[in-house]
Design a protein around this motif. Structure first.
Motif, short mmCIF file in Angstrom:
data_model
loop_
_atom_site.label_atom_id
_atom_site.label_comp_id
_atom_site.label_asym_id
_atom_site.label_seq_id
_atom_site.Cartn_x
_atom_site.Cartn_y
_atom_site.Cartn_z
N THR A 146 0.93 -1.07 0.11
CA THR A 146 0.22 -0.06 -0.17
C THR A 146 0.93 1.32 -0.01
OG1 THR A 146 -1.64 -1.31 1.32
CG2 THR A 146 -2.14 1.18 0.92
N ASP A 189 -14.10 -3.70 -5.79
CA ASP A 189 -13.42 -4.85 -5.12
C ASP A 189 -14.37 -5.86 -5.24
OD1 ASP A 189 -11.05 -4.77 -2.60
OD2 ASP A 189 -12.34 -6.54 -2.99
N SER A 217 -14.87 -6.42 -10.46
CA SER A 217 -13.59 -6.31 -10.80
C SER A 217 -13.47 -4.94 -12.11
CB SER A 217 -12.92 -7.79 -11.01
OG SER A 217 -11.70 -7.55 -11.32
N ASN A 231 -3.12 -2.72 -6.61
CA ASN A 231 -2.49 -3.50 -5.60
C ASN A 231 -3.00 -4.87 -5.06
OD1 ASN A 231 -0.79 -3.98 -3.38
ND2 ASN A 231 -1.71 -2.60 -1.96
N1 SAH Z 1 -5.87 -1.20 -2.36
C1 SAH Z 1 -5.83 -1.35 -0.96
C2 SAH Z 1 -6.17 -2.94 -0.81
C3 SAH Z 1 -5.17 -3.84 -1.53
S1 SAH Z 1 -5.66 -5.48 -0.95
C4 SAH Z 1 -4.52 -0.95 -0.59
O1 SAH Z 1 -3.56 -0.76 -1.41
O2 SAH Z 1 -4.22 -0.96 0.55
C5 SAH Z 1 -6.26 -6.27 -2.44
C6 SAH Z 1 -7.78 -6.03 -2.48
O3 SAH Z 1 -8.02 -6.58 -3.86
C7 SAH Z 1 -8.48 -7.09 -1.52
O4 SAH Z 1 -9.44 -6.13 -1.14
C8 SAH Z 1 -9.16 -7.92 -2.42
O5 SAH Z 1 -10.49 -8.17 -2.08
C9 SAH Z 1 -9.40 -7.39 -3.74
N2 SAH Z 1 -9.23 -8.17 -5.15
C10 SAH Z 1 -8.74 -9.40 -4.97
N3 SAH Z 1 -8.81 -9.86 -6.15
C11 SAH Z 1 -9.32 -9.09 -6.98
C12 SAH Z 1 -10.06 -8.96 -8.31
N4 SAH Z 1 -9.90 -9.99 -9.23
N5 SAH Z 1 -10.64 -7.66 -8.84
C13 SAH Z 1 -10.75 -6.80 -7.67
N6 SAH Z 1 -10.42 -6.97 -6.49
C14 SAH Z 1 -9.75 -7.93 -6.32
#
Ligand code: SAH
Length: 302
Positions: A146, A189, A217, A231
């Motif tokens: 992050t 998400d 997504s 991320n």
């Molecule tokens: N953006 C935040 C969280 C990152 S954690 C940060 O940078 O701190 C990654 C997140 O992606 C999780 O909440 C998970 O639920 C989500 N995720 C996982 N696979 C995904 C996908 N295929 N499409 C969208 N979101 C997804």
């Protein structure tokens, strides 16, 4: 995601091993690891080493992650004397409370400050203040992946941009983009708890007119964006690129990809190239890498 109880994994170690153990738990625990300083007894014949409790939280049903943690700690145990981890089941409420006790104001990059919702904070001039209640969603700002995104965002965002945040978690990156002048931010998400948490955090930060959070997504993209931030893990980034994620990026637009453990970097670079994105920047913290890419003005032939 399992919305039931949480498993606390706690390892008591001295200062030297604490760092190594917290790296492991950071990688696997939801929202990273927390490190608690335990009082040293001062009774030993030797200088008493400081004792630390390193803790992480995962859903109780996540047996795969539990196994990965056990294996990673076993490997570390070959290098440092590490006691068996102690597992205890917490209710969702206990978990949130345990987390709150360890979470304080966090400064990242040149101007980003993350403030827990239950704490008051007087911002300095020029600071980008993000107020967060991470709740059950990933994205407390403590995780290296992050932080790498927040640093890259500081460098790459400019006022008026449209932004797509794929895997928004707590909404931290979407909020950071909005507070740095993004005109419109789409945040998605696949986890419903993340969507709810991100919406709450967006409202608390007063950016609900700019940030729109949706369940799903990258297919939830509406048109093309100036900047995409993603991320998630390397495998997921590669898979979404293969599915056409770069179509959601304007020609000349910027993609920030994080969540890449260093030995997966080459694979992500290849997937970016294949999608017509040239890597122009790289940020590293410990064994995590974030890549910054620019989409070619015209799609590469073939
Ligand atoms: N953006 C935040 C969280 C990152 S954690 C940060 O940078 O701190 C990654 C997140 O992606 C999780 O909440 C998970 O639920 C989500 N995720 C996982 N696979 C995904 C996908 N295929 N499409 C969208 N979101 C997804």
């Amino acid at each position: 995601m399992n919305t039931g109880d949480w498993l606390e994994i706690s390892v008591h170690v001295d200062g030297e091993a604490a760092e190594a153990v917290s790296e492991v738990l950071n990688r696997y625990g939801r929202g990273g690891a927390v490190v608690e300083h335990l009082l040293s007894t001062g009774l030993g014949a030797h200088d008493d080493a400081d004792q630390w409790a390193v803790k992480a939280y995962i859903p109780t049903g996540d047996l795969v992650t539990r196994r990965q943690i056990e294996e990673a700690l076993w490997h570390l145990g070959q290098l440092y004397p590490i006691p068996e981890p102690v597992f205890s089941v917490l209710t969702e409420n206990d978990w949130a409370q345990a987390w709150k006790a360890h979470y304080s104001v966090l400064r990242i990059g040149r101007r980003t400050v993350i403030v827990p919702q239950w704490q008051s904070y007087a911002p300095q001039d020029g600071e980008v203040v993000i107020v967060l209640d991470p709740g059950m969603a990933f994205g407390t700002g403590t995780h290296p992946t992050t932080q790498l995104c927040l640093v890259a965002l500081e460098e790459r965002i400019s006022p008026g941009m449209s932004v797509f945040d794929v895997g928004t978690g707590s909404g931290v990156l979407a909020i950071a983009a909005a507070k740095q002048g993004a005109r419109a931010v789409r945040a998605v998400d696949v986890d419903e708890i993340a969507v709810a948490t991100a919406r709450d955090n967006v409202a608390v930060n007063g950016v609900a007119d700019v940030v729109h959070v949706a369940a799903g997504s990258w297919e939830k993209a509406s048109g093309q964006y100036d900047l995409i931030v993603i991320n998630i893990l390397a495998e997921v980034i590669c898979s979404l690129l293969e599915q056409g994620l770069a179509d959601a990026l304007k020609p000349g637009g910027t993609l920030i990809a994080s969540g890449i453990i260093d030995d997966r970097e080459a694979g992500v670079r290849a997937a970016l190239t294949e999608s017509g994105i040239e890597v122009v920047g790289r940020h590293v913290e410990r064994d995590w890498v974030a890549l910054v890419g620019l989409k070619h003005e015209r799609k590469a032939a073939g």
